[in-house]
Design an enzyme around this catalytic site. Structure first.
Site, PDB file in Angstrom:
ATOM      1  N   SER A 156       0.829  -1.278   0.047  1.00 53.00           N
ATOM      2  CA  SER A 156      -0.115  -0.096   0.050  1.00 53.00           C
ATOM      3  C   SER A 156       0.844   1.231  -0.028  1.00 53.00           C
ATOM      4  O   SER A 156       1.910   1.358   0.430  1.00 53.00           O
ATOM      5  CB  SER A 156      -0.800  -0.139   1.387  1.00 53.00           C
ATOM      6  OG  SER A 156      -1.490   1.179   1.538  1.00 53.00           O
ATOM      7  N   TYR A 181      -1.855  -0.603  10.704  1.00 57.68           N
ATOM      8  CA  TYR A 181      -2.336  -1.227   9.401  1.00 57.68           C
ATOM      9  C   TYR A 181      -1.243  -0.985   8.509  1.00 57.68           C
ATOM     10  O   TYR A 181      -0.523  -1.607   7.889  1.00 57.68           O
ATOM     11  CB  TYR A 181      -3.535  -0.660   8.612  1.00 57.68           C
ATOM     12  CG  TYR A 181      -3.589  -1.022   7.452  1.00 57.68           C
ATOM     13  CD1 TYR A 181      -4.063  -2.262   6.965  1.00 57.68           C
ATOM     14  CD2 TYR A 181      -3.363   0.068   6.395  1.00 57.68           C
ATOM     15  CE1 TYR A 181      -4.083  -2.497   5.701  1.00 57.68           C
ATOM     16  CE2 TYR A 181      -3.531  -0.376   5.009  1.00 57.68           C
ATOM     17  CZ  TYR A 181      -3.738  -1.634   4.693  1.00 57.68           C
ATOM     18  OH  TYR A 181      -3.844  -1.699   3.482  1.00 57.68           O
ATOM     19  N   LYS A 185       1.980  -3.638   6.553  1.00 63.14           N
ATOM     20  CA  LYS A 185       2.618  -3.587   5.066  1.00 63.14           C
ATOM     21  C   LYS A 185       4.169  -3.202   5.034  1.00 63.14           C
ATOM     22  O   LYS A 185       4.833  -4.025   4.206  1.00 63.14           O
ATOM     23  CB  LYS A 185       1.757  -2.434   4.342  1.00 63.14           C
ATOM     24  CG  LYS A 185       0.094  -2.821   4.121  1.00 63.14           C
ATOM     25  CD  LYS A 185      -0.203  -4.113   3.404  1.00 63.14           C
ATOM     26  CE  LYS A 185      -1.602  -4.423   3.504  1.00 63.14           C
ATOM     27  NZ  LYS A 185      -2.018  -5.857   2.898  1.00 63.14           N
TER      28      LYS A 185
END
Ligand code: NAD
Ligand code: WQD
Length: 372
Positions: A156, A181, A185
Site C-alpha cells: 500500500s 495497518y 504492510k
C-alpha cells in the site's frame, strides 16, 4: 540379445519419464493455476476476473471476515467460470497447508487477504499484526514447502507515510507508519524480502496500491465490505443514494490547489490488470532480482473536492456535503510515479477518475436497489 532388449526397455522408460516431466512442466506453465487469497473481497474478486480473462485458472482462500461468496456468483456471471473458495483462516497453518496439499500445481499466489481498516488498526493493533503478518508467514511457509515459484503481495502507498517529495517513486524511503495497518504492510514487505534472499528459486512482486476505487462495468461485482465504509468513493456513493444524510470533506485548509487533500485514485480493473501483468512477468522472468516493488497508481493527484466534482459531473447527482475539520492521520498529498510499472511490466492504467465515479455509482445503484 537380452542385454540389448533390456537397454531398449530402459531407454524407452527413460524417454517416457522425460515425456512425463515435460508434461508436468507444460501443465504448470500453461494451465497456470493461481491461488488468490482474499478472492471474495473487493480487489481480489476484480483481479480474478482479469486473471480468468487472461487464461488463468483460479482457486481462492477467504475466511469471509470482510466479504461473502456472493462475489463468486458475480465472477461466474462475467466470466462463465465458477471459482472454488476454501473458507479457511490463513492464520490457521494446518488448514492452510491442507489447501496447498490439494493444489501442488500452483504457478503462483496472489496474497490479498488482510484486514485493512486504518482506524480499527489503531485500536486493535495486535489483531492486525496477528492477522496480516501471521497469514503471510503461513503463506510463505507453504510456498516454500510446496515450491510454489511466484508471489504477488498487496502492499500500500501507506508504507510511504507522510512523503514530502511527490510523486513518490519506489525508491522513496519509508517514513514512520501512520498506523498499525500501515506498519503491517511495511513489515510484510520486509518479511518477503528476507524470504526471497534465502530462496533464490522463488520470486515476488510487491505492489504498492494507491487509492483503489470503482467497480467492474458489468455491475456484477464491486465493493461491498461487511465492515463500515470509510474510503472516499464509497462514502460519496452511499451519500448520493441516501444511505447517509450527508458527508464531510475532511479539511479545506491544506496547502493544496483548493485546500483539500490530494490522492491518486486508481480504477480497480486497472489495478486488477497490474496483478495479471505482474504474474505474467514473473512467469517469463529472466533477470536475477527475485523481489521487485512497483507503485500502482494513475500517476495523477486529485483533490477531495475535485473527486466530488467528478462524481457530480459524471452522474448528474447532487451531493450533500459539508466542509469539516481535518481527519487525524491524513497525509496532505500523495500520488504515484508509475513509470517503473509501465516500463517493466508493460502495465498502463486506462481509466480516469470519471470512469471510477461512473462505475462506482452504477454498482451502488445495483447493490442498493437491485437495478442495473
Ligand atoms: P477486502 O477486505 O475487500 O478483501 C480482503 C479479503 O481477505 C476479505 O474478503 C477478507 O474476508 C479476507 N481475509 C482477511 N483476513 C483473512 C484471513 N486471515 N484468512 C482468510 N481470508 C482473510 O479488501 P481489499 O480492498 O480487497 O484489499 C485487498 C488487499 O489490498 C489487502 O491486503 C489490503 O490491505 C490491500 N490494499 C487495499 C487498499 C484499498 O484501499 N482497498 C489499498 C491498498 C492496499
Ligand atoms: C481519501 C481522501 C480523506 C472520506 C486509505 C488508507 C490507505 C489505503 C487507501 C489501504 C482523504 C478524504 C475521506 C470522507 C473525506 N488503504 N475523505 N471524507 O486515507 O487516502 O487511504 O485507503 O492500504 O492505506 O489510509 O483514503 O478514501 O479514506 O481518503 O474528505 O468521508 O478523502 O480525508 O483526503 P486514504 P480515503
Amino acid at each position: 540379445m537380452r542385454k540389448s532388449s533390456d537397454l531398449q526397455t530402459k531407454s524407452w522408460e527413460f524417454s517416457n519419464r522425460i515425456r512425463l516431466l515435460h508434461f508436468i512442466h507444460f501443465y504448470i506453465l500453461y494451465m497456470k493455476k493461481v491461488l488468490v487469497t482474499g478472492g471474495c473481497g473487493y480487489i481480489g474478486s476484480h483481479t480474478i476476473v482479469d486473471l480468468i480473462d487472461n487464461g488463468f485458472e483460479v482457486i481462492s482462500i477467504d475466511n469471509l471476515s470482510n466479504s461473502t461468496e456472493e462475489s463468486l456468483y458475480g465472477i461466474e456471471k462475467i466470466t462463465g467460470k465458477r471459482v472454488r473458495n476454501y473458507k479457511v483462516d490463513l492464520c490457521d497453518a494446518k488448514q492452510t497447508r491442507e489447501v496447498f496439499e490439494k493444489h501442488t500445481d500452483l504457478v503462483g499466489i496472489i496474497h490479498f487477504a488482510a484486514l485493512k481498516s486504518v482506524e480499527e488498526s489503531v485500536f486493535q493493533p495486535l489483531r492486525y499484526f496477528r492477522n496480516n503478518l501471521g497469514s503471510l508467514v503461513n503463506i510463505l511457509s507453504c510456498a516454500d514447502e510446496f515450491q510454489i515459484p511466484h508471489l504477488i503481495f498487496s502492499s500500500s502507498c501507506s508504507v510511504y507515510g507522510n512523503a514530502t517529495d511527490l510523486p513518490v517513486t519506489e525508491e522513496t524511503s519509508f517514513q514512520e507508519a501512520e498506523c498499525p495497518y500501515a506498519r503491517t504492510k511495511q513489515m510484510g514487505e520486509k518479511i518477503i524480502e528476507d524470504f526471497c534472499k534465502t530462496t533464490p528459486a522463488f520470486s515476488a512482486i510487491l505492489l504498492r496500491y494507491f487509492n483503489p476505487a470503482g467497480a467492474h462495468s458489468s455491475t456484477f461485482i464491486g465493493e461491498s465490505p461487511s465492515n463500515k465504509v470509510t474510503n472516499l468513493v464509497p462514502v460519496i456513493t452511499e451519500t448520493a443514494i441516501g444511505k447517509r444524510a450527508s458527508m464531510t470533506v475532511f479539511g479545506e485548509d491544506y496547502d493544496t490547489r483548493d485546500g483539500s487533500c490530494i490522492r491518486d485514485y486508481i480504477h480497480v480493473m486497472d489495478l486488477a490488470n497490474a496483478h495479471t501483468k505482474s504474474l505474467q512477468y514473473l512467469i517469463g522472468k529472466k533477470n536475477e532480482q527475485n523481489c521487485e516493488i512497483y507503485n500502482v497508481g494513475l500517476g495523477e493527484g486529485a483533490t477531495v473536492l475535485e473527486a466530488v466534482n467528478a462524481f457530480e459531473k459524471t452522474t448528474g447527482e447532487k451531493l450533500n456535503y459539508k466542509i469539516g475539520p481535518r481527519r487525524a492521520g491524513d497525509v496532505v498529498a500523495i500520488y504515484a510515479n508509475k513509470d517503473k510499472a509501465s516500463e517493466h511490466l508493460g502495465w498502463k492504467p486506462t481509466r480516469s477518475i470519471e470512469e471510477i465515479m461512473k462505475t462506482a455509482w452504477a454498482w451502488e445503484i445495483k447493490r442498493t436497489k437491485g437495478e442495473g
